[in-house]
Design a protein around this motif. Sequence first.
Motif, PDB file in Angstrom:
ATOM      1  N   ASP A 181      47.873  39.459  38.017  1.00  0.00           N
ATOM      2  CA  ASP A 181      46.501  39.734  38.450  1.00  0.00           C
ATOM      3  C   ASP A 181      45.636  40.149  37.261  1.00  0.00           C
ATOM      4  O   ASP A 181      46.154  40.582  36.230  1.00  0.00           O
ATOM      5  CB  ASP A 181      46.556  40.890  39.463  1.00  0.00           C
ATOM      6  N   ASP A 182      44.321  40.029  37.419  1.00  0.00           N
ATOM      7  CA  ASP A 182      43.366  40.555  36.438  1.00  0.00           C
ATOM      8  C   ASP A 182      43.548  39.985  35.041  1.00  0.00           C
ATOM      9  O   ASP A 182      43.297  40.669  34.041  1.00  0.00           O
ATOM     10  CB  ASP A 182      43.463  42.094  36.351  1.00  0.00           C
TER      11      ASP A 182
ATOM     12  N   ASP B  90      40.566  36.952  36.084  1.00  0.00           N
ATOM     13  CA  ASP B  90      39.640  37.970  36.561  1.00  0.00           C
ATOM     14  C   ASP B  90      38.199  37.480  36.562  1.00  0.00           C
ATOM     15  O   ASP B  90      37.809  36.632  35.755  1.00  0.00           O
ATOM     16  CB  ASP B  90      39.765  39.225  35.699  1.00  0.00           C
TER      17      ASP B  90
ATOM     18  N   GLU C 298      39.260  34.282  40.389  1.00  0.00           N
ATOM     19  CA  GLU C 298      38.764  35.365  41.237  1.00  0.00           C
ATOM     20  C   GLU C 298      37.259  35.537  41.090  1.00  0.00           C
ATOM     21  O   GLU C 298      36.685  35.221  40.046  1.00  0.00           O
ATOM     22  CB  GLU C 298      39.388  36.696  40.794  1.00  0.00           C
TER      23      GLU C 298
END
Length: 277
Positions: free
Chosen positions: A177-178, A200, A233
């Motif tokens: 993630d990120d 991200d 995202e």
Amino acid sequence: QAKITGKNRYTFFNQEMMNQFNEKIEVETIIRKAISNEDFNLVYQPIINTHTGDVASFEALLRLKDKNISPAIFIPIAERSDLILSIGKFVIKEAVRQLSQWKKEGRELKPIAINLSPKQLYDNNLLKFLKGVLDEYGVELSYLEIEITERVLVKNQVETIKILNQLKDLGVSLSLDDFGTGYSSFNYLTFIPVDKIKLDKCLIDKFLEMENIKVMDSLITLAHSLKLKVVAEGIERMEQYKRLRKGNCDYIQGYLFSKPLKLNEVEKIYYKNFLQK
Ligand code: C2E
Ligand code: MG
Ligand code: MG
Ligand code: MG
């Protein structure tokens, strides 16, 4: 330098620090109460297959009931104490319970992704707990996805990779993630056993605004060559979606398609109930 005088002994502890300190204590108190009263709930944001437009999975995001405090605020505070462990257990259990509920109701299951903080990953009970919950609710492990951030790699890489491999052996799928917020060394991607990387919002915004879009395309190509799927995202605009689709990005997540939704909205909009047809 603080002056240690008789009268003003504590001036080094200024008002701003005091406010921040009090705020943290306050949030911590709210978290403790929420844990004992089970005042948390999950909202679900759809993740869309860029090419088909179908909902591929949902990301479960934690909310404090009736309180407008973002997890971006309260999760880091919970991470500083062991409160994150109780919170994390709630999230795992609630997501798996929801999957089993949908299964019972005869709905078409989509995987749910949960966020796992580094402390949880290093908790010796994690694997046992996960297995226990999945067994208890009779949910196949492949319906659970776990999102970790590269912060887990800061501690002990050998140990971390071992734990991640154990999770993969259990059958859960892993996402990084990120990506783009920290060090984001491309080198990580060659050895971290994840199935997806999530770019991200700040990286997407940076690349899609500028002529740097070729770097984004190359990043996606690189990920694919390492057999990684790519999720973008924070997609808010149609042009972003179109450009990412052209760049072969596998999945998108963002307000353009949907905000995180309450349970009843998810069911109403996306979760066809086959039994009721
Ligand atoms: P994250 O895992 O990167 O989750 C994505 C965040 O981006 C979510 O914020 C989501 O609501 C927001 N988002 C999605 N699409 C858009 C968009 O188009 N525009 C904008 N501006 N934002 C978008 P949220 O729910 O506030 O969560 C913030 C962070 O808190 C998460 O970032 C995650 O790191 C953490 N978090 C949330 N729930 C949990 C949890 O259950 N456990 C742990 N450990 N962390 C959590
Ligand atoms: Mg996440
Ligand atoms: Mg993310
Ligand atoms: Mg993020």
